[in-house]
Design a protein around this motif. Structure first.
Motif, mmCIF file in Angstrom:
data_model
loop_
_atom_site.group_PDB
_atom_site.id
_atom_site.type_symbol
_atom_site.label_atom_id
_atom_site.label_comp_id
_atom_site.label_asym_id
_atom_site.label_seq_id
_atom_site.Cartn_x
_atom_site.Cartn_y
_atom_site.Cartn_z
ATOM 1 N N PHE A 156 6.293 -19.125 -7.956
ATOM 2 C CA PHE A 156 6.035 -17.973 -8.766
ATOM 3 C C PHE A 156 6.636 -16.840 -8.186
ATOM 4 O O PHE A 156 6.905 -15.733 -8.897
ATOM 5 C CB PHE A 156 4.579 -17.777 -8.897
ATOM 6 N N LEU A 157 6.721 -16.584 -6.938
ATOM 7 C CA LEU A 157 7.265 -15.295 -6.201
ATOM 8 C C LEU A 157 8.289 -16.222 -4.988
ATOM 9 O O LEU A 157 8.010 -16.264 -3.957
ATOM 10 C CB LEU A 157 6.309 -14.517 -5.318
ATOM 11 N N PRO A 158 9.459 -16.310 -5.387
ATOM 12 C CA PRO A 158 10.465 -16.548 -4.456
ATOM 13 C C PRO A 158 10.779 -15.686 -3.297
ATOM 14 O O PRO A 158 10.600 -14.552 -3.445
ATOM 15 C CB PRO A 158 11.683 -16.656 -5.319
ATOM 16 N N TYR A 159 10.358 -16.190 -2.006
ATOM 17 C CA TYR A 159 10.925 -15.344 -0.882
ATOM 18 C C TYR A 159 11.184 -16.080 0.069
ATOM 19 O O TYR A 159 10.984 -17.724 0.203
ATOM 20 C CB TYR A 159 9.402 -14.705 -0.262
ATOM 21 N N ASP A 160 11.990 -15.824 1.215
ATOM 22 C CA ASP A 160 12.780 -16.648 2.064
ATOM 23 C C ASP A 160 12.171 -16.796 3.549
ATOM 24 O O ASP A 160 11.640 -15.855 3.893
ATOM 25 C CB ASP A 160 13.960 -15.697 2.292
ATOM 26 N N LEU A 219 -5.003 -28.098 -12.153
ATOM 27 C CA LEU A 219 -3.932 -27.521 -12.934
ATOM 28 C C LEU A 219 -2.781 -27.546 -12.014
ATOM 29 O O LEU A 219 -2.453 -27.268 -11.053
ATOM 30 C CB LEU A 219 -4.303 -26.001 -13.056
ATOM 31 N N GLY A 220 -1.696 -28.116 -12.699
ATOM 32 C CA GLY A 220 -0.394 -28.283 -11.966
ATOM 33 C C GLY A 220 0.186 -27.233 -11.403
ATOM 34 O O GLY A 220 0.013 -25.830 -12.163
ATOM 35 N N MET A 221 0.849 -27.109 -10.274
ATOM 36 C CA MET A 221 1.244 -25.856 -9.584
ATOM 37 C C MET A 221 0.344 -24.924 -9.399
ATOM 38 O O MET A 221 0.624 -23.659 -9.970
ATOM 39 C CB MET A 221 2.494 -25.611 -10.316
ATOM 40 N N SER A 222 -0.686 -25.364 -8.760
ATOM 41 C CA SER A 222 -1.777 -24.067 -8.661
ATOM 42 C C SER A 222 -2.544 -24.560 -7.265
ATOM 43 O O SER A 222 -2.402 -25.390 -6.577
ATOM 44 C CB SER A 222 -2.966 -24.222 -9.807
ATOM 45 N N SER A 280 0.093 -20.737 -0.297
ATOM 46 C CA SER A 280 0.747 -19.494 -0.513
ATOM 47 C C SER A 280 2.107 -19.541 0.367
ATOM 48 O O SER A 280 3.120 -18.822 -0.043
ATOM 49 C CB SER A 280 -0.043 -18.399 0.281
ATOM 50 N N LEU A 281 2.305 -20.557 1.083
ATOM 51 C CA LEU A 281 3.560 -20.551 1.763
ATOM 52 C C LEU A 281 4.668 -21.639 1.247
ATOM 53 O O LEU A 281 5.712 -21.800 1.586
ATOM 54 C CB LEU A 281 3.379 -21.183 3.397
ATOM 55 N N THR A 282 4.170 -22.304 0.392
ATOM 56 C CA THR A 282 4.984 -23.357 -0.583
ATOM 57 C C THR A 282 4.916 -23.190 -1.940
ATOM 58 O O THR A 282 5.831 -22.548 -2.425
ATOM 59 C CB THR A 282 4.326 -24.713 0.035
ATOM 60 N N THR A 283 4.050 -23.676 -2.486
ATOM 61 C CA THR A 283 4.014 -23.742 -4.114
ATOM 62 C C THR A 283 4.115 -22.464 -4.669
ATOM 63 O O THR A 283 4.643 -22.135 -5.669
ATOM 64 C CB THR A 283 2.779 -24.645 -4.472
ATOM 65 N N MET A 284 3.458 -21.559 -4.041
ATOM 66 C CA MET A 284 3.284 -19.935 -4.593
ATOM 67 C C MET A 284 4.700 -19.377 -4.764
ATOM 68 O O MET A 284 5.012 -18.700 -5.426
ATOM 69 C CB MET A 284 2.325 -19.120 -3.723
ATOM 70 N N GLY A 319 0.310 -12.451 -4.517
ATOM 71 C CA GLY A 319 -0.114 -12.289 -6.039
ATOM 72 C C GLY A 319 0.564 -10.979 -6.582
ATOM 73 O O GLY A 319 0.938 -10.463 -7.730
ATOM 74 N N ARG A 320 0.164 -10.009 -5.882
ATOM 75 C CA ARG A 320 0.639 -8.651 -6.179
ATOM 76 C C ARG A 320 2.122 -8.431 -6.342
ATOM 77 O O ARG A 320 2.629 -7.730 -7.302
ATOM 78 C CB ARG A 320 -0.115 -7.518 -5.266
ATOM 79 N N ASN A 321 3.031 -9.051 -5.402
ATOM 80 C CA ASN A 321 4.185 -8.954 -5.516
ATOM 81 C C ASN A 321 4.639 -9.850 -6.593
ATOM 82 O O ASN A 321 5.717 -9.185 -7.181
ATOM 83 C CB ASN A 321 4.766 -9.221 -4.053
ATOM 84 N N MET A 322 4.036 -10.627 -6.984
ATOM 85 C CA MET A 322 4.481 -11.452 -8.352
ATOM 86 C C MET A 322 4.437 -10.543 -9.490
ATOM 87 O O MET A 322 5.393 -10.281 -10.436
ATOM 88 C CB MET A 322 4.004 -12.603 -8.294
ATOM 89 N N ILE A 323 3.339 -10.057 -9.639
ATOM 90 C CA ILE A 323 3.062 -9.051 -10.695
ATOM 91 C C ILE A 323 4.052 -7.947 -10.770
ATOM 92 O O ILE A 323 4.745 -7.603 -11.913
ATOM 93 C CB ILE A 323 1.559 -8.767 -10.863
#
Length: 213
Positions: free
Chosen positions: A173-177, A7-10, A166-170, A110-114
């Motif tokens: 879904f949850l932008p972080y710096d 699945l793309g971007m997963s 989790s450090l890249t494609t995620m 995932g929790r922060n995204m939700i």
């Protein structure tokens, strides 16, 4: 033949990458996310009761859960590659970081995204607690990569394959710096230089800019 349903971007990018690192034959079937909901299409959801990526087929075996799939492929086809034996001095670290990826790091993102979708005030105690949990997880990764080239140690292993999503494609879904995490950023540049990673991302998500900084 082993079939990887991507699945793309997963998280299924992990499985494509693993197959490329091992150089094993596999069939890649790509599924695009729904343009509106960004969820898996019905054809993907029909593969497994969870309806989530990744999923593989290998003969009569239908398997989900990226950690289980990685262990299955390495056990069946890896010939001892990308894992550390119990007598290796970094074996315990390898196990820890392999399970850290989906036991701590990915759940924190995932929790922060939700929670981010709920439009909660910044002072919400649950939001602050979950943000703190993510910061702690990233801090642990940063500290580890400040001491070693890879998560298990000197050797690149499946622990790295598990963690990089989790450090890249995620972050789509949850932008972080990552500006304050110099060791992580240097690590991601080493990952980006791996030919197998380059092939996997080009095959699985062609045209997707890679979030490696």
């Amino acid at each position: 033949m082993l079939t990887v349903h991507h699945l793309g971007m997963s998280q299924s990018e992990r499985i494509v990458w693993l197959c490329e690192e091992l150089g094993i034959p596999y069939e890649l079937k790509i599924y695009d996310r729904d343009a509106v909901t960004r969820l898996a299409p019905p054809a993907y959801k029909a593969l497994h009761p969870l309806g989530a990526a990744p999923v593989i087929q290998d003969g009569d075996v239908l398997l989900a859960e990226s950690g289980a799939i990685v262990e299955y492929i390495v056990a069946r086809y890896g010939k001892g590659r990308l894992v550390l034996a119990p007598d290796h001095p970094d074996f315990a670290r390898f196990l820890y970081w392999f399970h850290f990826a989906n036991g701590t790091l990915q759940p924190a993102t995932g929790r922060n995204m939700i929670l981010g979708r709920l439009d909660l005030p910044a002072e919400n105690p649950i939001l602050r607690a979950m943000k703190g949990r993510l910061d702690l997880a990233l801090g642990l990764v940063e500290a580890r990569l400040g001491k070693a080239d890879n998560l298990a140690g000197a050797e690149f292993t499946t622990a790295d394959i598990m963690a990089v999503f989790s450090l890249t494609t995620m972050r789509y879904f949850l932008p972080y710096d990552l500006a304050s995490y110099s060791a992580i950023r240097a690590y991601l540049q080493r990952i980006a230089a791996r030919p197998a990673y380059q092939r996997a991302m080009q095959k699985g998500d062609p045209g997707m800019p890679l979030l490696l900084t």
